[in-house]
Design a protein around this motif. Structure first.
Motif, PDB file in Angstrom:
ATOM      1  N   SER A   1      12.687  12.443 -38.421  1.00  0.00           N
ATOM      2  CA  SER A   1      13.454  13.312 -39.316  1.00  0.00           C
ATOM      3  C   SER A   1      13.049  14.756 -39.074  1.00  0.00           C
ATOM      4  O   SER A   1      11.912  15.056 -38.695  1.00  0.00           O
ATOM      5  N   ARG A   2      14.006  15.630 -39.291  1.00  0.00           N
ATOM      6  CA  ARG A   2      13.795  17.067 -39.123  1.00  0.00           C
ATOM      7  C   ARG A   2      14.472  17.785 -40.273  1.00  0.00           C
ATOM      8  O   ARG A   2      15.637  17.526 -40.593  1.00  0.00           O
TER       9      ARG A   2
ATOM     10  N   PHE B   1      20.948  26.938 -46.412  1.00  0.00           N
ATOM     11  CA  PHE B   1      21.081  25.581 -46.949  1.00  0.00           C
ATOM     12  C   PHE B   1      20.154  24.640 -46.184  1.00  0.00           C
ATOM     13  O   PHE B   1      19.954  24.809 -44.972  1.00  0.00           O
ATOM     14  N   PRO B   2      19.587  23.637 -46.847  1.00  0.00           N
ATOM     15  CA  PRO B   2      18.682  22.706 -46.162  1.00  0.00           C
ATOM     16  C   PRO B   2      19.445  21.751 -45.251  1.00  0.00           C
ATOM     17  O   PRO B   2      20.343  21.025 -45.702  1.00  0.00           O
ATOM     18  N   LEU B   3      19.097  21.758 -43.989  1.00  0.00           N
ATOM     19  CA  LEU B   3      19.654  20.831 -43.012  1.00  0.00           C
ATOM     20  C   LEU B   3      18.631  19.729 -42.776  1.00  0.00           C
ATOM     21  O   LEU B   3      17.488  20.007 -42.427  1.00  0.00           O
ATOM     22  N   VAL B   4      19.038  18.478 -42.970  1.00  0.00           N
ATOM     23  CA  VAL B   4      18.149  17.329 -42.763  1.00  0.00           C
ATOM     24  C   VAL B   4      18.816  16.397 -41.764  1.00  0.00           C
ATOM     25  O   VAL B   4      19.952  15.947 -41.975  1.00  0.00           O
ATOM     26  N   GLN B   5      18.107  16.109 -40.682  1.00  0.00           N
ATOM     27  CA  GLN B   5      18.600  15.200 -39.642  1.00  0.00           C
ATOM     28  C   GLN B   5      17.646  14.015 -39.538  1.00  0.00           C
ATOM     29  O   GLN B   5      16.430  14.189 -39.533  1.00  0.00           O
TER      30      GLN B   5
ATOM     31  N   TRP C   1      23.905  18.562 -44.896  1.00  0.00           N
ATOM     32  CA  TRP C   1      23.841  20.028 -44.865  1.00  0.00           C
ATOM     33  C   TRP C   1      24.896  20.550 -45.836  1.00  0.00           C
ATOM     34  O   TRP C   1      26.074  20.646 -45.487  1.00  0.00           O
ATOM     35  N   PRO C   2      24.523  20.856 -47.080  1.00  0.00           N
ATOM     36  CA  PRO C   2      25.502  21.202 -48.112  1.00  0.00           C
ATOM     37  C   PRO C   2      26.009  22.642 -48.017  1.00  0.00           C
ATOM     38  O   PRO C   2      25.980  23.400 -48.991  1.00  0.00           O
ATOM     39  N   ASN C   3      26.490  22.995 -46.846  1.00  0.00           N
ATOM     40  CA  ASN C   3      27.056  24.328 -46.640  1.00  0.00           C
ATOM     41  C   ASN C   3      28.569  24.252 -46.783  1.00  0.00           C
ATOM     42  O   ASN C   3      29.249  23.713 -45.910  1.00  0.00           O
ATOM     43  N   PRO C   4      29.131  24.793 -47.859  1.00  0.00           N
ATOM     44  CA  PRO C   4      30.574  24.657 -48.073  1.00  0.00           C
ATOM     45  C   PRO C   4      31.413  25.452 -47.078  1.00  0.00           C
ATOM     46  O   PRO C   4      32.618  25.188 -46.921  1.00  0.00           O
TER      47      PRO C   4
ATOM     48  N   GLY D   1      25.248  17.367 -36.216  1.00  0.00           N
ATOM     49  CA  GLY D   1      25.291  15.919 -36.334  1.00  0.00           C
ATOM     50  C   GLY D   1      25.961  15.411 -37.591  1.00  0.00           C
ATOM     51  O   GLY D   1      25.562  14.359 -38.110  1.00  0.00           O
ATOM     52  N   LEU D   2      26.979  16.129 -38.071  1.00  0.00           N
ATOM     53  CA  LEU D   2      27.647  15.723 -39.305  1.00  0.00           C
ATOM     54  C   LEU D   2      29.059  15.203 -39.080  1.00  0.00           C
ATOM     55  O   LEU D   2      29.768  14.931 -40.054  1.00  0.00           O
TER      56      LEU D   2
END
Length: 252
Positions: A90-91, A98-102, A113-116, A127-128
């Protein structure tokens, strides 16, 4: 620091000063001693034994915060978790505020990644979209490789150039090992200290002639390993101007 490595043939006479003979008592049989490395793979094996003395890299598991500092004064931080035995990675990083979690796991890859206002290109690169593993596995492999040098060079059918050279690397004489991995278009070079087999630096050269140096100024004890505490990035043609510096911290 000199921009160019100075090459000299590596001879046994240079290295045998680090080997000694053991004299056994008359009532004991003399045991053969293993001499210093001579072939390229033997040097990498010796370096891997220094950094991974218990040969546990295959089952490595660790969590880190990696802070990267740029010459401009800016920087960023990645939180990395890697469990090789469970094929889990995980990264986490702040991207665009915004927090990006992979995440990579046995069942596949995912990201949040909750970037509207994210564009389609941004969603794909993070990767979404439909093929998250296409980008996230690349990120996993990147950290796995950098954390695991030199051990990773013993996992695949790596090609080694024989007749290692003794060269100057960041002000210290090191054994230069040239190797090519079965995948990828880069040629890698490892620079190993001839006394304790510590990996002092590495570099890669792309097919187009580009590349970079990585210098490891210090190690840190982590679990059963001697990992690189920091790595400094330099342009291939100059080791005096730093591109960035990564400091790895254990997450408690």
């Amino acid at each position: 620091m000199d921009a160019q490595s100075t090459y000299r043939p590596l001879t046994l006479s240079v290295l045998l000063v680090f080997a000694s003979l053991v004299t056994m008592s008359s009532c004991q049989e003399e045991l053969p001693l293993q001499g210093p490395p001579t072939e390229a793979r033997e040097w990498v094996e010796a370096s891997a034994s220094f950094h991974d003395p218990q040969s546990r890299w295959q089952a490595f598991s660790g969590a880190f915060e990696v802070e990267s500092f740029l010459p401009s004064g800016g920087g960023y931080s990645n939180r990395i978790f890697l469990n090789r035995a469970l094929d889990t990675f995980s990264r986490s990083i702040e991207s665009g505020g915004f927090p990006l979690v992979q995440v990579v796991g046995p069942s596949g890859c995912s990201a949040t990644w909750p970037n509207p206002d994210a564009t389609e290109a941004q969603l794909e690169s993070n990767g979404l979209l439909d093929d998250p593993c296409g980008n996230i596995l690349h990120r996993r492999d990147y950290y796995d490789f950098l954390i695991g040098i030199p051990m990773v060079a013993l996992e695949d059918e790596v090609s080694f150039r024989q007749n290692p050279d003794l060269v100057d690397a960041f002000g210290e004489e090191c054994v230069e090992i040239e190797l090519t991995f079965p995948t990828g278009s880069r040629t890698w070079f490892f620079y190993i200290q001839p006394t304790d087999y510590r990996l002092r630096a590495s570099k890669f050269i792309d097919q187009n002639g580009g590349g970079e140096w990585l210098y490891y100024p210090a190690d840190t004890a982590y679990q059963h390993f001697n990992l690189k505490k920091a790595q400094e990035w330099y342009k291939l043609d100059a080791t005096t101007k730093i591109l960035s510096e990564d400091i790895r911290y254990e997450m408690l």
